[in-house]
Motif scaffolding. Structure first.
Motif, mmCIF file in Angstrom:
data_model
loop_
_atom_site.group_PDB
_atom_site.id
_atom_site.type_symbol
_atom_site.label_atom_id
_atom_site.label_comp_id
_atom_site.label_asym_id
_atom_site.label_seq_id
_atom_site.Cartn_x
_atom_site.Cartn_y
_atom_site.Cartn_z
ATOM 1 N N SER A 1 0.807 -1.217 0.000
ATOM 2 C CA SER A 1 0.000 0.000 0.000
ATOM 3 C C SER A 1 0.842 1.270 0.000
ATOM 4 O O SER A 1 0.453 2.278 -0.597
ATOM 5 N N THR A 2 1.988 1.227 0.665
ATOM 6 C CA THR A 2 2.869 2.394 0.725
ATOM 7 C C THR A 2 3.866 2.457 -0.426
ATOM 8 O O THR A 2 4.553 3.466 -0.587
ATOM 9 N N GLY A 3 3.980 1.371 -1.188
ATOM 10 C CA GLY A 3 4.931 1.319 -2.282
ATOM 11 C C GLY A 3 6.329 0.905 -1.881
ATOM 12 O O GLY A 3 7.237 0.941 -2.715
ATOM 13 N N THR A 4 6.521 0.488 -0.641
ATOM 14 C CA THR A 4 7.849 0.153 -0.153
ATOM 15 C C THR A 4 8.258 -1.289 -0.412
ATOM 16 O O THR A 4 9.438 -1.626 -0.258
ATOM 17 N N SER A 5 7.321 -2.145 -0.790
ATOM 18 C CA SER A 5 7.610 -3.549 -1.036
ATOM 19 C C SER A 5 6.975 -3.976 -2.350
ATOM 20 O O SER A 5 5.814 -3.664 -2.605
ATOM 21 N N THR A 6 7.742 -4.696 -3.171
ATOM 22 C CA THR A 6 7.247 -5.175 -4.461
ATOM 23 C C THR A 6 7.620 -6.628 -4.661
ATOM 24 O O THR A 6 8.623 -7.105 -4.128
ATOM 25 N N THR A 7 6.814 -7.344 -5.437
ATOM 26 C CA THR A 7 7.108 -8.711 -5.829
ATOM 27 C C THR A 7 6.810 -8.877 -7.305
ATOM 28 O O THR A 7 5.976 -8.167 -7.866
ATOM 29 N N TYR A 8 7.497 -9.849 -7.934
ATOM 30 C CA TYR A 8 7.366 -10.067 -9.363
ATOM 31 C C TYR A 8 7.310 -11.551 -9.686
ATOM 32 O O TYR A 8 7.929 -12.368 -8.997
ATOM 33 N N ALA A 9 6.581 -11.881 -10.739
ATOM 34 C CA ALA A 9 6.646 -13.227 -11.275
ATOM 35 C C ALA A 9 8.046 -13.486 -11.828
ATOM 36 O O ALA A 9 8.704 -12.580 -12.337
#
Length: 118
Positions: free
Chosen positions: A53-61
């Protein structure tokens, strides 16, 4: 009330780039995890990337890791996906999603078509 609008798709060459946007005025955008999904003809809906929600964590396929970048601007209620080093197998309809979901993945909004020529 429009829930969200995906845009930015189009035709790209292999190795090229596209930038996708998802504008979400229909709910309190900033409190949700947001995701990009895609679905190619005859294939199942695939989770491409997600962002906290804050944009501080991302994940990718695994299939897009190192090539795509997900980001968001909560002040603009907008989700982004930068697609680089495109491959023909990236060809699909791309959709926004939120957690918790309001609709099944690959069915919310109009989607935006990405086509990578071979």
């Amino acid at each position: 009330q429009v829930q969200l609008v995906e845009s930015g798709g189009g035709l790209a060459q292999p190795g090229g780039s596209l930038s996708l946007s998802c504008v979400a005025p229909g709910f309190t955008f900033s409190i949700y995890v947001m995701e990009w999904y895609r679905q190619a003809p005859g294939k199942e809906c695939e989770l491409v990337a997600s962002i906290s929600s804050t944009g501080t964590s991302t994940t990718y396929a695994d299939s897009v890791k190192g090539r795509f970048t997900i980001s968001r601007d909560n002040a603009k209620n907008t989700l982004y996906l930068q697609l680089n080093s495109l491959k023909p197998e990236d060809t699909a309809e791309y959709y926004c999603n939120r957690l918790p979901a309001r609709a099944p993945p690959c069915s919310w909004g109009q989607g935006t078509q990405v086509t990578v020529s071979s």
